[in-house]
Structures are given as structure tokens and as C-alpha cells.
Design a protein around this motif. Structure first.
Motif, PDB file in Angstrom:
ATOM      1  N   THR A  69       3.561  -5.296  18.210  1.00  0.00           N
ATOM      2  CA  THR A  69       3.384  -4.764  16.858  1.00  0.00           C
ATOM      3  C   THR A  69       4.005  -5.735  15.863  1.00  0.00           C
ATOM      4  O   THR A  69       5.078  -6.297  16.133  1.00  0.00           O
ATOM      5  CB  THR A  69       4.068  -3.389  16.716  1.00  0.00           C
ATOM      6  OG1 THR A  69       3.542  -2.490  17.690  1.00  0.00           O
ATOM      7  CG2 THR A  69       3.851  -2.807  15.330  1.00  0.00           C
ATOM      8  N   VAL A  70       3.348  -5.934  14.723  1.00  0.00           N
ATOM      9  CA  VAL A  70       3.884  -6.785  13.659  1.00  0.00           C
ATOM     10  C   VAL A  70       3.970  -5.971  12.374  1.00  0.00           C
ATOM     11  O   VAL A  70       2.974  -5.367  11.949  1.00  0.00           O
ATOM     12  CB  VAL A  70       3.004  -8.023  13.411  1.00  0.00           C
ATOM     13  CG1 VAL A  70       3.577  -8.866  12.263  1.00  0.00           C
ATOM     14  CG2 VAL A  70       2.887  -8.867  14.675  1.00  0.00           C
ATOM     15  N   LYS A  71       5.158  -5.933  11.782  1.00  0.00           N
ATOM     16  CA  LYS A  71       5.321  -5.339  10.454  1.00  0.00           C
ATOM     17  C   LYS A  71       5.252  -6.450   9.427  1.00  0.00           C
ATOM     18  O   LYS A  71       6.063  -7.374   9.439  1.00  0.00           O
ATOM     19  CB  LYS A  71       6.648  -4.588  10.329  1.00  0.00           C
ATOM     20  CG  LYS A  71       6.827  -3.965   8.941  1.00  0.00           C
ATOM     21  CD  LYS A  71       7.946  -2.954   8.897  1.00  0.00           C
ATOM     22  CE  LYS A  71       9.296  -3.573   8.746  1.00  0.00           C
ATOM     23  NZ  LYS A  71      10.342  -2.549   8.435  1.00  0.00           N
ATOM     24  N   VAL A  72       4.275  -6.347   8.532  1.00  0.00           N
ATOM     25  CA  VAL A  72       4.025  -7.392   7.540  1.00  0.00           C
ATOM     26  C   VAL A  72       4.543  -6.916   6.185  1.00  0.00           C
ATOM     27  O   VAL A  72       4.149  -5.851   5.691  1.00  0.00           O
ATOM     28  CB  VAL A  72       2.523  -7.711   7.442  1.00  0.00           C
ATOM     29  CG1 VAL A  72       2.291  -8.853   6.457  1.00  0.00           C
ATOM     30  CG2 VAL A  72       1.960  -8.067   8.814  1.00  0.00           C
ATOM     31  N   LYS A  73       5.406  -7.714   5.570  1.00  0.00           N
ATOM     32  CA  LYS A  73       5.897  -7.400   4.234  1.00  0.00           C
ATOM     33  C   LYS A  73       4.813  -7.719   3.203  1.00  0.00           C
ATOM     34  O   LYS A  73       4.213  -8.800   3.233  1.00  0.00           O
ATOM     35  CB  LYS A  73       7.156  -8.198   3.923  1.00  0.00           C
ATOM     36  CG  LYS A  73       8.372  -7.761   4.726  1.00  0.00           C
ATOM     37  CD  LYS A  73       8.876  -6.403   4.263  1.00  0.00           C
ATOM     38  CE  LYS A  73      10.164  -6.021   4.979  1.00  0.00           C
ATOM     39  NZ  LYS A  73      10.717  -4.753   4.466  1.00  0.00           N
ATOM     40  N   VAL A  74       4.576  -6.768   2.308  1.00  0.00           N
ATOM     41  CA  VAL A  74       3.571  -6.922   1.258  1.00  0.00           C
ATOM     42  C   VAL A  74       4.190  -6.495  -0.074  1.00  0.00           C
ATOM     43  O   VAL A  74       5.326  -6.037  -0.128  1.00  0.00           O
ATOM     44  CB  VAL A  74       2.305  -6.087   1.566  1.00  0.00           C
ATOM     45  CG1 VAL A  74       1.575  -6.631   2.787  1.00  0.00           C
ATOM     46  CG2 VAL A  74       2.662  -4.609   1.777  1.00  0.00           C
ATOM     47  N   ALA A  75       3.419  -6.648  -1.155  1.00  0.00           N
ATOM     48  CA  ALA A  75       3.866  -6.254  -2.501  1.00  0.00           C
ATOM     49  C   ALA A  75       5.118  -6.995  -2.926  1.00  0.00           C
ATOM     50  O   ALA A  75       5.945  -6.458  -3.665  1.00  0.00           O
ATOM     51  CB  ALA A  75       4.088  -4.740  -2.586  1.00  0.00           C
ATOM     52  N   GLU A  76       5.256  -8.228  -2.491  1.00  0.00           N
ATOM     53  CA  GLU A  76       6.409  -9.045  -2.871  1.00  0.00           C
ATOM     54  C   GLU A  76       6.354  -9.365  -4.360  1.00  0.00           C
ATOM     55  O   GLU A  76       5.294  -9.717  -4.901  1.00  0.00           O
ATOM     56  CB  GLU A  76       6.407 -10.343  -2.066  1.00  0.00           C
ATOM     57  CG  GLU A  76       7.566 -11.265  -2.354  1.00  0.00           C
ATOM     58  CD  GLU A  76       8.815 -10.947  -1.550  1.00  0.00           C
ATOM     59  OE1 GLU A  76       9.753 -11.754  -1.590  1.00  0.00           O
ATOM     60  OE2 GLU A  76       8.842  -9.882  -0.896  1.00  0.00           O
ATOM     61  N   ARG A  77       7.473  -9.265  -5.035  1.00  0.00           N
ATOM     62  CA  ARG A  77       7.527  -9.600  -6.449  1.00  0.00           C
ATOM     63  C   ARG A  77       7.114 -11.058  -6.654  1.00  0.00           C
ATOM     64  O   ARG A  77       7.579 -11.960  -5.949  1.00  0.00           O
ATOM     65  CB  ARG A  77       8.935  -9.377  -6.992  1.00  0.00           C
ATOM     66  CG  ARG A  77       9.068  -9.567  -8.483  1.00  0.00           C
ATOM     67  CD  ARG A  77      10.454  -9.174  -8.948  1.00  0.00           C
ATOM     68  NE  ARG A  77      10.726  -7.763  -8.692  1.00  0.00           N
ATOM     69  CZ  ARG A  77      11.889  -7.162  -8.969  1.00  0.00           C
ATOM     70  NH1 ARG A  77      12.891  -7.867  -9.510  1.00  0.00           N
ATOM     71  NH2 ARG A  77      12.064  -5.887  -8.704  1.00  0.00           N
ATOM     72  N   GLY A  78       6.225 -11.286  -7.621  1.00  0.00           N
ATOM     73  CA  GLY A  78       5.755 -12.629  -7.892  1.00  0.00           C
ATOM     74  C   GLY A  78       4.496 -13.005  -7.136  1.00  0.00           C
ATOM     75  O   GLY A  78       3.926 -14.074  -7.371  1.00  0.00           O
ATOM     76  N   GLN A  79       4.057 -12.132  -6.206  1.00  0.00           N
ATOM     77  CA  GLN A  79       2.820 -12.364  -5.471  1.00  0.00           C
ATOM     78  C   GLN A  79       1.761 -11.363  -5.915  1.00  0.00           C
ATOM     79  O   GLN A  79       2.045 -10.398  -6.626  1.00  0.00           O
ATOM     80  CB  GLN A  79       3.059 -12.279  -3.961  1.00  0.00           C
ATOM     81  CG  GLN A  79       3.998 -13.350  -3.432  1.00  0.00           C
ATOM     82  CD  GLN A  79       4.096 -13.354  -1.914  1.00  0.00           C
ATOM     83  OE1 GLN A  79       3.386 -12.629  -1.213  1.00  0.00           O
ATOM     84  NE2 GLN A  79       4.980 -14.191  -1.387  1.00  0.00           N
ATOM     85  N   VAL A  80       0.519 -11.592  -5.451  1.00  0.00           N
ATOM     86  CA  VAL A  80      -0.596 -10.715  -5.793  1.00  0.00           C
ATOM     87  C   VAL A  80      -1.254 -10.230  -4.514  1.00  0.00           C
ATOM     88  O   VAL A  80      -0.934 -10.690  -3.411  1.00  0.00           O
ATOM     89  CB  VAL A  80      -1.623 -11.446  -6.688  1.00  0.00           C
ATOM     90  CG1 VAL A  80      -0.993 -11.817  -8.028  1.00  0.00           C
ATOM     91  CG2 VAL A  80      -2.176 -12.683  -5.992  1.00  0.00           C
ATOM     92  N   LEU A  81      -2.183  -9.287  -4.670  1.00  0.00           N
ATOM     93  CA  LEU A  81      -2.837  -8.684  -3.510  1.00  0.00           C
ATOM     94  C   LEU A  81      -3.512  -9.737  -2.634  1.00  0.00           C
ATOM     95  O   LEU A  81      -3.505  -9.616  -1.404  1.00  0.00           O
ATOM     96  CB  LEU A  81      -3.844  -7.633  -3.973  1.00  0.00           C
ATOM     97  CG  LEU A  81      -4.643  -6.917  -2.876  1.00  0.00           C
ATOM     98  CD1 LEU A  81      -3.726  -6.242  -1.867  1.00  0.00           C
ATOM     99  CD2 LEU A  81      -5.594  -5.895  -3.506  1.00  0.00           C
ATOM    100  N   ALA A  82      -4.077 -10.765  -3.237  1.00  0.00           N
ATOM    101  CA  ALA A  82      -4.741 -11.799  -2.443  1.00  0.00           C
ATOM    102  C   ALA A  82      -3.769 -12.470  -1.473  1.00  0.00           C
ATOM    103  O   ALA A  82      -4.165 -12.870  -0.362  1.00  0.00           O
ATOM    104  CB  ALA A  82      -5.370 -12.838  -3.370  1.00  0.00           C
ATOM    105  N   ASP A  83      -2.506 -12.597  -1.871  1.00  0.00           N
ATOM    106  CA  ASP A  83      -1.498 -13.165  -0.967  1.00  0.00           C
ATOM    107  C   ASP A  83      -1.286 -12.262   0.245  1.00  0.00           C
ATOM    108  O   ASP A  83      -1.156 -12.736   1.377  1.00  0.00           O
ATOM    109  CB  ASP A  83      -0.167 -13.352  -1.707  1.00  0.00           C
ATOM    110  CG  ASP A  83      -0.268 -14.334  -2.856  1.00  0.00           C
ATOM    111  OD1 ASP A  83      -0.825 -15.421  -2.664  1.00  0.00           O
ATOM    112  OD2 ASP A  83       0.206 -13.991  -3.952  1.00  0.00           O
ATOM    113  N   ASP A  84      -1.244 -10.952  -0.002  1.00  0.00           N
ATOM    114  CA  ASP A  84      -1.072 -10.003   1.093  1.00  0.00           C
ATOM    115  C   ASP A  84      -2.273 -10.041   2.047  1.00  0.00           C
ATOM    116  O   ASP A  84      -2.108 -10.037   3.276  1.00  0.00           O
ATOM    117  CB  ASP A  84      -0.902  -8.582   0.544  1.00  0.00           C
ATOM    118  CG  ASP A  84       0.350  -8.420  -0.299  1.00  0.00           C
ATOM    119  OD1 ASP A  84       1.324  -9.164  -0.060  1.00  0.00           O
ATOM    120  OD2 ASP A  84       0.354  -7.556  -1.188  1.00  0.00           O
TER     121      ASP A  84
END
Length: 322
Positions: free
Chosen positions: A103-118
Motif C-alpha cells: 500500500t502507498v499513501k500519497v500526499k496531495v494538496a500540498e501548499r504551492g502545488q496544483v491538482l495536476a501535480d497530484d
């Protein structure tokens, strides 16, 4: 344990551990470790936490150092890999540190990033590991509409669940209603560990899964009670602890009657140094049992005197809230 400030401060060892990958905006992790009659306990609330919240973490550390843990029902617990909000070309290098994790938990919604990065980060995980389970963790970083859009954009990657997509319990409840047809569970973390009432999210029907962490909830026994009262499946996770703190999380996971999800207790792989032989995944699992720091590593990783003074001041501020 003796709760007198001076005696506790004398038993406190403050360490600073470099990270292998920048995480939560920091490149080093500070923690305070206490020795006690039963072993060692870790106190490592993040630096921005106020004394009242930090006191819950302190309660957990003193309980763990001062008393025996509940009897485990398993000897090992499966853990997930944790992927910080890195660029796609860094994904393989991070995941290579996690032996056998399914299983991999992926960090998303990082400040300074956008949905395309996620999307790019999750797509890279799926391309590298076609059979792995993927869960997302937004740390409450999306508003309601952003969360719905993100989940719809990412659901094609076959998500196990999405952790704390929004900050508040009402938002989680509304989002859960909006995405119900996608059959993607919503997990609550901050709405449990940072709440005055950690059971509110369950009573409000705002989550399908609880994420529980021993330190923020006041210790292993308190976390066990919350899971039992909530009546929801639970994931045991950590807060970027040293191996001493990770062993407290493993003690919680080892004592739960049921363990339906891989635990978020593999974050020792994100540290470039530790205070003991690292408690990292082997074959996708870690052992249940206490970890004691190596005296030589405690000395080598000791925080500078000004940081020790800072933690002594934190201790003085937190103690009245125990």
C-alpha cells in the motif's frame, strides 16, 4: 512517573534527526524522549502545536514510559509506504526505501502545488506499481469543491480511500454524500486527533474510516477506547516519529482486535538517521515490541543547547494541561 518539572526535564533527551526527503515543510525532525520504569516514551508534537494540544502527546509519552502496554494479539503489523509531495521523477527513489509494502499513501494538496501535480504523482505510482493499493492524504488542504473535483480526477487510479480531504467535520459529511456513488471511502485524521471530541466525526456520519495515532490521542489505551466507541474500521498511523514513537504506534496496532488496513507506521524510512536500529518495513511489516534508543545515537543526534532549552520551555507549558 514523577511529574515534577525538574525531574522530568532531567529525564528528557531531545534529538534532531535529518530527513531523507523534505516532509511537512521541514528537513529535520525534533523529538523528546523519556526513560521510565517500563521503557522509553516519545514526545514529539510538531513545533507549531500549542501547550494544550502538546499535553495530549506528553500524556502518551509518560504513559508509555511509565506503564506496561496492553497485551498484543499479533507480533507484526503490515505498513504502507508514505510518499511525500515529490515530483514524479522522485517517486521511484522514495518508494525504493519501503521493502515489500503493498500500500502507498500519497500526499496531495500540498501548499504551492496544483491538482495536476497530484495527478502526475499518483499516476507515476500506479505506473510503477500496478498492483499496489493507493490511498491519498490531503491533510485538510482542499475546500469542499476542490476535494470533490480532485477525487473525481483521481478516482481512475483505483483509490483505497482519501484521508482528511477537507478540514471540518461538516465538509467531510457533505463530501462523503457527494462522492458516495464513486465508492471511495473517506478517512478522518485531523478531525479525530485534533478535535475536542474525537468521536464527533463518527457520530456525524462524516467518515468511513478512522485514522488513529497513539501520541496525539493521549496514548495507546485512549486510542483503543476511541476505536471501540466509534464503531468504525481504524487505520493506525504515526506522526513522523523516531523508532521509539513508531514502536508506540505498533503497540496500538498490535493490540487492536481487528486490523483491516495496512498501518501508516513505515515512516522511519523517511528519516536519514534515527536513535535506534531503524524500525522500518521488512517484507511490508514491522515488529510489535518496544524500542530503546542506543546511547551512542542519543548523544550523536542530541539537539543543540538552545533547542533543548526550547523543549524544556514546551514541557513547562504543557505540564499544567495534563
Amino acid at each position: 512517573m514523577d511529574l515534577a518539572l525538574e525531574r522530568l526535564a532531567d529525564r528528557m533527551h531531545v534529538v534532531s534527526l535529518p530527513l531523507a526527503t523534505r516532509f511537512r515543510g521541514v528537513e529535520a525532525r525534533e523529538a523528546a524522549l523519556f526513560s521510565g520504569p517500563a521503557g522509553w516514551g516519545e514526545w514529539s508534537p510538531f513545533l507549531e502545536y500549542e501547550p494544550e494540544e502538546a499535553a495530549r502527546w506528553l500524556r502518551a509519552a509518560l504513559e508509555d514510559a511509565g506503564s506496561e502496554r496492553p497485551a498484543p494479539v499479533r507480533e507484526t503489523v503490515p505498513v504502507n509506504a508514505t510518499l511525500p509531495a515529490v515530483a514524479p521523477d522522485a517517486v521511484a527513489g522514495v518508494l525504493a526505501r519501503y521493502d515489500g509494502c503493498r500500500t502507498v499513501k500519497v500526499k496531495v494538496a500540498e501548499r504551492g502545488q496544483v491538482l495536476a501535480d497530484d495527478v502526475a504523482r499518483v499516476a507515476e505510482v500506479r505506473a510503477l506499481l500496478p498492483d499496489v493499493r493507493i490511498r491519498l492524504d490531503a491533510n485538510g488542504g482542499w475546500n469542499l469543491d476542490e476535494a470533490e473535483s480532485a477525487i473525481r480526477a483521481l478516482e481512475r487510479f483505483d483509490l483505497e480511500y482519501v484521508e482528511q480531504p477537507c478540514a471540518t467535520v461538516p465538509e467531510l459529511a457533505e463530501l462523503r454524500s457527494r462522492v458516495r456513488k464513486l465508492d471511495i471511502p473517506i478517512a478522518a485524521d485531523e478531525s479525530v486527533r485534533k478535535a475536542e471530541d474525537p468521536l464527533l466525526v463518527a457520530r456525524a456520519g462524516a467518515a468511513d474510516v478512522l485514522v488513529v495515532k497513539a501520541q496525539p490521542l493521549g496514548g495507546i489505551r485512549a486510542a483503543l477506547e476511541i476505536v471501540a466507541e466509534a464503531g468504525l474500521p481504524a487505520v493506525v498511523s504515526s506522526a513522523l516519529d523516531t523508532s521509539v514513537g513508531l514502536s508506540m504506534g505498533a503497540g496500538l496496532a498490535g493490540a487492536l482486535p481487528e486490523l483491516p488496513f495496512d498501518c501508516g507506521l513505515g515512516t522511519g524510512a523517511l528519516l536519514a538517521a534515527d536513535v535506534a536500529a531503524p524500525l522500518v518495513p521488512v517484507g511490508g511489516a514491522i515488529s510489535v515490541g518496544r524500542v530503546s534508543p542506543d546511547p551512542a545515537l542519543l548523544e550523536a543526534r542530541a539537539a543543540p543547547p538552545e533547542r533543548v532549552d526550547h523543549w524544556r520551555a514546551r514541557l513547562a507549558a504543557a505540564l499544567p494541561h495534563l
